[in-house]
Motif scaffolding. Structure first.
Motif, mmCIF file in Angstrom:
data_model
loop_
_atom_site.group_PDB
_atom_site.id
_atom_site.type_symbol
_atom_site.label_atom_id
_atom_site.label_comp_id
_atom_site.label_asym_id
_atom_site.label_seq_id
_atom_site.Cartn_x
_atom_site.Cartn_y
_atom_site.Cartn_z
ATOM 1 N N LEU A 144 -2.803 -6.674 -3.817
ATOM 2 C CA LEU A 144 -4.043 -6.571 -3.041
ATOM 3 C C LEU A 144 -4.779 -5.258 -3.248
ATOM 4 C CD1 LEU A 144 -3.049 -8.093 0.428
ATOM 5 C CD2 LEU A 144 -4.327 -9.185 -1.428
ATOM 6 N N TYR A 145 -4.119 -4.263 -3.847
ATOM 7 C CA TYR A 145 -4.680 -2.916 -3.853
ATOM 8 C C TYR A 145 -4.788 -2.346 -5.263
ATOM 9 C CZ TYR A 145 -3.409 -3.666 0.954
ATOM 10 O OH TYR A 145 -3.294 -4.212 2.203
ATOM 11 N N ALA A 146 -5.911 -1.668 -5.480
ATOM 12 C CA ALA A 146 -6.088 -0.945 -6.738
ATOM 13 C C ALA A 146 -5.445 0.427 -6.678
ATOM 14 C CB ALA A 146 -7.585 -0.807 -7.044
ATOM 15 N N ALA A 147 -5.318 0.968 -5.473
ATOM 16 C CA ALA A 147 -4.713 2.293 -5.302
ATOM 17 C C ALA A 147 -4.249 2.443 -3.867
ATOM 18 C CB ALA A 147 -5.703 3.398 -5.649
ATOM 19 N N VAL A 148 -3.219 3.255 -3.686
ATOM 20 C CA VAL A 148 -2.711 3.581 -2.356
ATOM 21 C C VAL A 148 -2.448 5.076 -2.297
ATOM 22 C CG1 VAL A 148 -0.754 3.342 -0.767
ATOM 23 C CG2 VAL A 148 -1.691 1.317 -1.888
ATOM 24 N N VAL A 149 -2.962 5.716 -1.233
ATOM 25 C CA VAL A 149 -2.668 7.118 -0.964
ATOM 26 C C VAL A 149 -1.793 7.170 0.282
ATOM 27 C CG1 VAL A 149 -3.591 9.389 -0.383
ATOM 28 C CG2 VAL A 149 -4.803 7.929 -2.016
ATOM 29 N N ALA A 150 -0.579 7.675 0.123
ATOM 30 C CA ALA A 150 0.372 7.789 1.227
ATOM 31 C C ALA A 150 0.552 9.276 1.524
ATOM 32 C CB ALA A 150 1.698 7.139 0.855
ATOM 33 N N GLN A 151 0.050 9.706 2.679
ATOM 34 C CA GLN A 151 0.080 11.120 3.036
ATOM 35 C C GLN A 151 1.315 11.415 3.885
ATOM 36 O OE1 GLN A 151 -3.576 10.260 4.937
ATOM 37 N NE2 GLN A 151 -4.826 11.457 3.527
ATOM 38 N N VAL A 152 2.060 12.466 3.508
ATOM 39 C CA VAL A 152 3.339 12.823 4.150
ATOM 40 C C VAL A 152 4.071 11.554 4.617
ATOM 41 C CG1 VAL A 152 2.789 15.192 4.758
ATOM 42 C CG2 VAL A 152 2.075 13.402 6.312
ATOM 43 N N PRO A 153 4.401 10.669 3.698
ATOM 44 C CA PRO A 153 4.825 9.310 4.072
ATOM 45 C C PRO A 153 6.287 9.221 4.507
ATOM 46 C CG PRO A 153 4.798 9.525 1.691
ATOM 47 C CD PRO A 153 4.285 10.823 2.238
ATOM 48 N N PHE A 154 6.497 8.509 5.592
ATOM 49 C CA PHE A 154 7.820 8.248 6.161
ATOM 50 C C PHE A 154 8.390 7.011 5.477
ATOM 51 C CE2 PHE A 154 10.138 6.826 10.256
ATOM 52 C CZ PHE A 154 11.237 7.635 10.000
ATOM 53 N N VAL A 155 8.773 7.159 4.204
ATOM 54 C CA VAL A 155 9.102 5.994 3.387
ATOM 55 C C VAL A 155 10.600 5.770 3.199
ATOM 56 C CG1 VAL A 155 6.949 5.775 2.087
ATOM 57 C CG2 VAL A 155 8.633 7.473 1.380
ATOM 58 N N ASP A 156 11.412 6.736 3.641
ATOM 59 C CA ASP A 156 12.861 6.549 3.593
ATOM 60 C C ASP A 156 13.381 6.518 5.023
ATOM 61 O OD1 ASP A 156 15.404 6.245 2.561
ATOM 62 O OD2 ASP A 156 15.686 8.371 2.110
ATOM 63 N N ALA A 157 12.755 5.660 5.819
ATOM 64 C CA ALA A 157 12.953 5.673 7.264
ATOM 65 C C ALA A 157 14.399 5.429 7.659
ATOM 66 C CB ALA A 157 12.043 4.620 7.903
ATOM 67 N N LEU A 158 15.055 4.501 7.009
ATOM 68 C CA LEU A 158 16.408 4.149 7.426
ATOM 69 C C LEU A 158 17.373 5.306 7.188
ATOM 70 C CD1 LEU A 158 18.271 2.107 8.669
ATOM 71 C CD2 LEU A 158 18.524 1.020 6.439
ATOM 72 N N THR A 159 17.304 5.920 6.026
ATOM 73 C CA THR A 159 18.179 7.056 5.744
ATOM 74 C C THR A 159 17.993 8.155 6.779
ATOM 75 O OG1 THR A 159 18.154 6.608 3.363
ATOM 76 C CG2 THR A 159 18.792 8.819 4.044
ATOM 77 N N SER A 160 16.737 8.453 7.111
ATOM 78 C CA SER A 160 16.459 9.535 8.048
ATOM 79 C C SER A 160 16.978 9.225 9.441
ATOM 80 C CB SER A 160 14.954 9.816 8.102
ATOM 81 O OG SER A 160 14.500 10.334 6.870
ATOM 82 N N ILE A 161 16.737 8.016 9.916
ATOM 83 C CA ILE A 161 17.108 7.698 11.297
ATOM 84 C C ILE A 161 18.618 7.467 11.430
ATOM 85 C CG2 ILE A 161 16.692 6.052 13.176
ATOM 86 C CD1 ILE A 161 13.850 5.791 12.174
ATOM 87 N N LEU A 162 19.277 7.201 10.326
ATOM 88 C CA LEU A 162 20.738 7.065 10.359
ATOM 89 C C LEU A 162 21.449 8.412 10.477
ATOM 90 C CD1 LEU A 162 21.298 4.290 7.670
ATOM 91 C CD2 LEU A 162 21.987 4.155 10.076
#
Length: 720
Positions: free
Chosen positions: A585-603
């Motif tokens: 759906l997207y030509a580009a995505v900008v993820a700013q300071v992204p919380f993308v490894d959520a499971l590792t962090s919350i574990l």
């Protein structure tokens, strides 16, 4: 504008398999070693990422410079805030062309006996000194020699003689608290390291109160410092040991009481501290055992002190009750709570503020924030007056309380919309008259009639209607040819409220349709909107965003090949999840300071803020269902073999909230798995925190970078 014919090769991090074992599940993480920020190999890798990003996006430099210059040319660089009165002084900030940071100033107020005249702010001119003006703190001088600078709190004693300020020089949101003698301009020797946001003085100015974080960056202690003593001897007034609870404080409107709040997103607790008694200790008002999410404001009424309690007790969208002080000594079931603002399904009560004569209630109605005012006289009785709400002419706007001084006949409001730059109003409590004190200037002939902001509704996969805000130039039509940027957040009950942005004009003037997806998990439609996008309903946030994207394409607002997405922090998690679900759906995505490894962090409860996050996402350590659900959407865990679009992960080395390692690992996994050829880059600020680089010009550069990345991907570099 086109990319180089041949792109350099991206940095490839070595693989060091690490097993993460929970609830019988094993996840092999090849890039967890990147978490060690003291490792020279990690630093070298991050520097290589920046070099790669610079090379891949070098052709965007001219566009970045153009956007930066547009922001600069539209901004009144030498400007000032509207003076706000506290006790015998008018406080305001100045900005000057070429300087990164505000200068905090004040001038003496007068008392003539005419309340209207005495509370009318003086006319101070940008760039010109005012007679008797005093500089409290020059952010530019404070920042000199430091790669980063921000203020985490300021307070002045009641007599106006002493300033306390908390400064961060690294971006890690750990502040140094200092005290300045305003009569001499000299710093006092008292220096307190490692404090959190906020500072307050006792009424006599002999003590200062501040918050301290634990090793996981959770604010857990309230301390008292006696001026002139060794900070090592400071008194711990309150300590919260539950790792899932956040601690903070507020000063009462009459400045005689400290309200200590402990809580999470689902319930809270309040203690009170009498600031007029140096020997006093906090006293419990409402316990967490009641499982009531609430906030309090003390009020003085005939018969004594009472509290306005904004709470969700049998009121999912909150209500406001009046509770006499002595009631809190009784068991909850025996306490008398008198309704001041009743619960409504279509209105969310956000909170209250109090002056000596009136109550200001912040509410959210029809997705927008506004204020209502009612007098204290008759409060909680049959004679209570109906609240009055200032009326404005737009559908999509934000009206918020900026300041309510206890002894003032006015309250200060801020107003903004997608089309109207921020305005400052004074609202007369006696008759409801609104006086416009300032509208933020926009240089270059900005005309709001050249643009349109409107509300639309998309339909989610489960049939739920999702609010959509669409902002565009007036001449842009729904003909299926437009570039579009979809923005979203959708967590912590935080709403993406209408607001003006000078930087956004650079998108609109290039024909971009700017879309805000008000997905579940935010607070736009009340508490249930939030509950339907958290914990085991979190995936609604992601599918809502996709539904909004599909909606703007289906209704002709966007060319299906020219849509980009952007979000930051928890909105970065949104970006990562959406990429995995619908990369096409997207030509580009900008993820700013992204919380993308959520499971590792919350574990890992030892990581910053992890335990506090359990009320938002669930506790995957103890609950296998939560673990399984989070693993099914956490972006890093779910990167698939797919043709990912252009991706920019923007982060900061000293970010305490979302560690740089999350996007660092994520981009490695994306590059490894993508079946496409679009570049995936990471831009990391090595001297910044969660909010990016400090200083307004650096912030403009950051925004120009993000927007240039989007515009280049959408083929929309030229102004229309």
């Amino acid at each position: 504008m086109s990319e180089p014919a041949s792109l350099p090769q991206p940095p490839v991090a070595k693989k060091v398999p690490t097993e993460r074992r929970h609830h019988g599940d094993v996840f092999v993480d090849d890039y967890e070693w990147l978490r060690d920020k003291e490792n020279p190999e990690v630093i070298a890798h991050l520097q290589a990422e920046n070099a790669y990003t610079e090379a891949v996006t070098a052709h965007q430099q001219q566009l970045r410079e153009a956007i930066f210059n547009e922001i600069k040319e539209r901004t009144e660089e030498t400007d000032l805030s509207v003076p706000a009165r506290k006790r015998g002084w008018w406080y305001f900030t100045r900005t000057a062309e070429g300087q990164q940071y505000p200068i905090h100033c004040r001038v003496a107020a007068r008392d003539t006996g005419d309340a209207t005249a005495d509370w009318t702010p003086p006319v101070v001119e940008p760039g010109k000194p005012f007679a008797g003006e005093q500089v409290l703190l020059d952010g530019n001088a404070e920042a000199e020699g430091h790669p980063f600078f921000s203020i985490g709190g300021m307070a002045v004693t009641e007599d106006g003689n002493l300033l306390a300020y908390a400064a961060d020089y690294a971006g890690d949101e750990r502040f140094v608290l200092r005290f300045k003698d305003l009569a001499t301009g000299e710093l006092r020797p008292d220096t307190i390291e490692g404090v959190f946001y906020g500072v307050a003085f006792s009424p006599d100015g002999t003590r200062a109160y501040y918050t301290v974080v634990d090793e996981t960056w959770r604010p857990h202690q309230i301390k008292s410092h006696t001026l002139g003593t060794d900070p090592a001897a400071d008194t711990v007034l309150f300590q919260e040991d539950d790792p899932g609870m956040w601690t903070g404080f507020d000063l009462s409107p009459d400045r005689t009481e400290l309200l200590i709040s402990v809580g999470n997103s689902e319930y809270s607790e309040t203690h009170t501290l009498d600031l007029t008694d140096a020997a006093a200790r906090p006293r419990l008002l409402l316990s967490r055992e009641a499982r009531i999410l609430h906030g309090m404001d003390p009020v003085i009424l005939p018969g004594g002190r009472a509290y306005l309690v904004t709470h969700n007790r049998e009121a999912v969208n909150n209500m406001v009750s009046l509770v006499r002080t002595e009631e809190f000594a009784k068991p909850l079931a025996a306490q008398e709570w008198t309704t001041v603002v009743a619960h409504r399904e279509d209105v969310k009560v956000e909170g209250t503020a109090v002056t000596s004569t009136h109550v200001v209630v912040s509410v959210r109605k029809d997705t927008t924030e506004r204020v209502q005012v009612l007098p204290l006289a008759g409060l909680g009785t049959p004679e209570q007056a109906e609240p009055v709400e200032p009326v404005f002419g737009e559908e999509l706007y934000t009206c918020a309380l900026a300041n309510a001084e206890f002894d003032s006949p006015l309250v200060r409001l801020t107003y903004t919309s997608y089309l109207v730059p921020p305005r400052v109003y004074d609202y007369a409590l006696a008759d409801g008259a609104l006086t416009l004190r300032k509208e933020t200037p926009v240089k270059g002939g900005y005309d709001p009639s050249d643009y349109v902001a409107e509300r639309d509704w998309a339909t989610a996969s489960d049939g739920t209607g999702i609010p959509v805000s669409i902002v565009r130039r007036r001449g842009v039509m729904a003909d299926g040819t437009n570039p579009a940027l979809v923005y979203g957040y959708g967590s912590y009950e935080i709403s993406m409220d209408p607001g003006f942005s000078i930087a956004r004009l650079s998108l609109l003037d290039r024909g971009v349709v700017f879309v805000v997806a008000h997905v579940r998990g935010g607070g736009e439609l009340g508490r249930r909107w939030y509950d339907d996008g958290k914990k085991l309903a979190k995936k609604n946030s992601f599918t809502d965003f996709i539904a909004v994207t599909e909606h703007i394409v289906a209704t002709g607002w966007a060319d299906p090949k020219r849509v980009a997405a952007m979000g930051g922090s928890a909105g970065g998690l949104l970006m990562g999840a959406v990429l995995n679900l619908a990369p096409q759906l997207y030509a580009a995505v900008v993820a700013q300071v992204p919380f993308v490894d959520a499971l590792t962090s919350i574990l890992d409860p030892d990581l910053p803020l992890s335990a506090l996050e359990w009320e938002e996402w669930g506790n995957p350590i103890q609950d296998p269902e939560v673990y399984s659900y989070m693993k099914s959407y956490s972006p890093y865990d779910n990167v698939v073999a797919a043709p990912y679009p252009k991706v920019a992960a923007v982060t900061s080395f000293n970010d305490t909230r979302v560690l740089y390692v999350e996007p660092a690992k994520w981009v490695q996994r994306l590059r490894e798995m993508t079946t496409g050829s679009a570049p995936i880059v990471m831009k990391i600020e090595m001297d910044a925190g969660h909010g990016g680089a400090s200083g307004r010009y650096e912030a403009w550069k950051d925004r120009a970078w993000d927007y240039a990345f989007v515009l280049d991907a959408l083929g929309a570099a030229d102004r229309v």
